[in-house]
Design an enzyme around this catalytic site. Structure first.
Site, mmCIF file in Angstrom:
data_model
loop_
_atom_site.group_PDB
_atom_site.id
_atom_site.type_symbol
_atom_site.label_atom_id
_atom_site.label_comp_id
_atom_site.label_asym_id
_atom_site.label_seq_id
_atom_site.Cartn_x
_atom_site.Cartn_y
_atom_site.Cartn_z
ATOM 1 N N LYS A 192 9.124 -13.294 -20.130
ATOM 2 C CA LYS A 192 8.392 -13.173 -18.866
ATOM 3 C C LYS A 192 7.816 -11.751 -18.822
ATOM 4 O O LYS A 192 8.065 -10.964 -17.901
ATOM 5 C CB LYS A 192 9.346 -13.457 -17.695
ATOM 6 C CG LYS A 192 8.668 -13.594 -16.347
ATOM 7 C CD LYS A 192 7.814 -14.858 -16.192
ATOM 8 C CE LYS A 192 7.052 -14.827 -14.879
ATOM 9 N NZ LYS A 192 6.104 -15.936 -14.725
ATOM 10 N N TYR A 198 23.399 -12.764 -18.389
ATOM 11 C CA TYR A 198 24.755 -13.316 -18.359
ATOM 12 C C TYR A 198 25.815 -12.218 -18.430
ATOM 13 O O TYR A 198 26.917 -12.381 -17.918
ATOM 14 C CB TYR A 198 24.975 -14.257 -19.552
ATOM 15 C CG TYR A 198 24.603 -15.693 -19.333
ATOM 16 C CD1 TYR A 198 23.324 -16.042 -18.913
ATOM 17 C CD2 TYR A 198 25.518 -16.711 -19.573
ATOM 18 C CE1 TYR A 198 22.982 -17.372 -18.738
ATOM 19 C CE2 TYR A 198 25.183 -18.041 -19.401
ATOM 20 C CZ TYR A 198 23.909 -18.366 -18.982
ATOM 21 O OH TYR A 198 23.574 -19.689 -18.820
ATOM 22 N N ASP A 243 18.299 -27.390 -21.989
ATOM 23 C CA ASP A 243 18.568 -28.587 -21.181
ATOM 24 C C ASP A 243 17.288 -29.410 -21.045
ATOM 25 O O ASP A 243 17.304 -30.637 -21.137
ATOM 26 C CB ASP A 243 19.066 -28.213 -19.768
ATOM 27 C CG ASP A 243 20.591 -28.203 -19.669
ATOM 28 O OD1 ASP A 243 21.238 -27.773 -20.647
ATOM 29 O OD2 ASP A 243 21.121 -28.620 -18.623
HETATM 30 C C1 IPM Z 1 25.742 -23.941 -22.049
HETATM 31 C C2 IPM Z 1 26.449 -23.946 -20.713
HETATM 32 C C3 IPM Z 1 27.104 -22.595 -20.500
HETATM 33 C C4 IPM Z 1 26.013 -21.554 -20.487
HETATM 34 C C5 IPM Z 1 27.977 -22.489 -19.242
HETATM 35 C C6 IPM Z 1 29.046 -23.561 -19.212
HETATM 36 C C7 IPM Z 1 28.588 -21.136 -19.105
HETATM 37 O O1 IPM Z 1 25.562 -24.289 -19.692
HETATM 38 O O2 IPM Z 1 26.408 -23.763 -23.082
HETATM 39 O O3 IPM Z 1 24.529 -24.120 -22.073
HETATM 40 O O4 IPM Z 1 25.361 -21.335 -19.461
HETATM 41 O O5 IPM Z 1 25.798 -20.934 -21.535
HETATM 42 MN MN MN Z 2 23.577 -24.827 -20.390
#
Ligand code: IPM
Ligand code: MN
Length: 354
Positions: A188, A142, A248
């Protein structure tokens, strides 16, 4: 009476609706447990771009640093999708996390028995799931440099220093000590050098936590194991992007992405937010599920040391679900009554002040 300063960032899309409900619940438990919450609102994301032409204004960073905790909703929406990267809402959130030094993101996924049928997975697979994803939040791909995009080629850099890995591993082992004492470190390492260093460093930190069982798992296998047998996990320790993806996935074990809270810690002030996004498609309709945000508010109270108030909220949510109230995302699952965002907030607030 204890007084806590809370920086409130409602954000975009459903953000304002769900944060309002969390505040309703917070106020209810504060008056019950005799402490005071003082809220100050700040802008982040698209709403900040509209006003300041900047998705993460300095004023917001300062406001957060002056508070005891930050309560955050969600950011983003189509309106801002085509802006240059530095103007996009997501960039604002990343900048805020980085500026506040929030390198650790804890995302607990705990199943509510009342919602066993809400998951796409079989009830017997998910009954009793209680896991916590500890995601590194201010490093990895990131933030890695260099990064670039031209017309023909684009690249990002997945980078971790030993120090960054050490401190997130410590958070994971500490979390495990409070739980079932098992850490699954996800990487990984069969392909990536950055994962090799990750693995070696986690092993080193583990030596200081002999009571905790440590296992390593490749991320592809972890994604599979999470749906095959989620109960095997206690704490999942992982980097920024793997943690984003796996959390997620974990939310759907529980039944809805509208149910997973998170705590971002490691800096001077903690930030508490649902793991879901701003869901612009349902914003303003009163159908968003506020529970992830209300659970995040409970995590915030725990962080502030108001554990009884936090417990009140957690119990209230359970009771409201037990009574059969559901927001639309969960409507088809053992619902007695489908309620709006606002009604769900009020029901939880009422129960929490009993
Ligand atoms: C999360 C979101 C964020 C991330 C985005 C909105 C930048 O998906 O908090 O999981 O990827 O960290
Ligand atoms: Mn997310």
């Amino acid at each position: 009476m204890n007084n806590y300063k809370i920086a409130v960032i409602k954000g975009d899309g459903i953000g304002p609706e769900i944060v309002d409900e969390a505040i309703k619940v917070l106020d209810a438990v504060a008056s019950k447990e005799n402490f005071n919450l003082e809220y100050n609102e700040f802008l982040l994301g698209g709403s900040a771009v509209d006003v300041f032409d900047n998705p993460c204004p300095d004023e917001t960073i300062k406001g957060c640093l002056n508070a005891n905790a930050v309560l955050f909703g969600s950011i983003g929406g189509e309106k801002w999708d085509n802006l240059p990267k530095e103007k996009r809402p997501e960039f604002g959130l990343l900048k805020l996390r980085k500026s506040l030094g929030l390198f650790a993101n804890v995302r607990p996924a705990i199943i509510f028995d009342e919602l066993l049928n809400a998951s796409t997975l079989k009830p017997e697979v998910i009954k009793g799931v209680d896991l916590s994803v500890v995601r590194e939040l201010t490093g990895g791909i990131y933030f890695g440099e260099p990064r670039e995009k031209t017309a023909d080629v684009a690249f990002n850099t997945m980078i971790y220093t030993k120090e960054e890995i050490e401190r997130i591993a410590e958070v994971a082992f500490e979390e495990a000590m409070k739980r079932r004492k098992k850490v699954t470190s996800v990487d990984k390492a069969n392909v990536l050098e950055v994962s090799e260093l990750w693995r070696e460093t986690v092993e080193e930190v583990h030596k200081r936590y002999p009571l905790v069982e440590l296992e390593h798992m490749y991320v592809d296998n972890a994604a599979m194991q999470l749906v095959r047998n989620p109960k095997q996990f206690d704490v999942i320790l992982t980097g920024n992007i793997f943690g984003d993806i796996l959390s997620d996935e974990a939310s759907m074990i529980i039944g809805s992405i509208g149910l997973l809270p998170s705590a971002s810690i490691g800096g001077k002030v903690g930030l508490f937010e649902p793991i879901h996004g701003s869901a612009p498609d349902i914003a303003g309709q009163g159908i968003a599920n506020p529970i992830a945000t209300i659970l995040s508010a409970a995590m915030m109270l725990d962080y502030l040391g108001e554990t009884k108030a936090a417990q009140r909220i957690n119990t209230a949510i359970k009771n409201v679900l037990q009574e059969g109230y559901r927001t639309k995302d969960l409507a088809s699952f053992d619902a007695k009554e489908v309620v709006t965002t606002e009604e769900m907030g009020s029901l939880i607030a009422e129960h929490a002040s009993n």
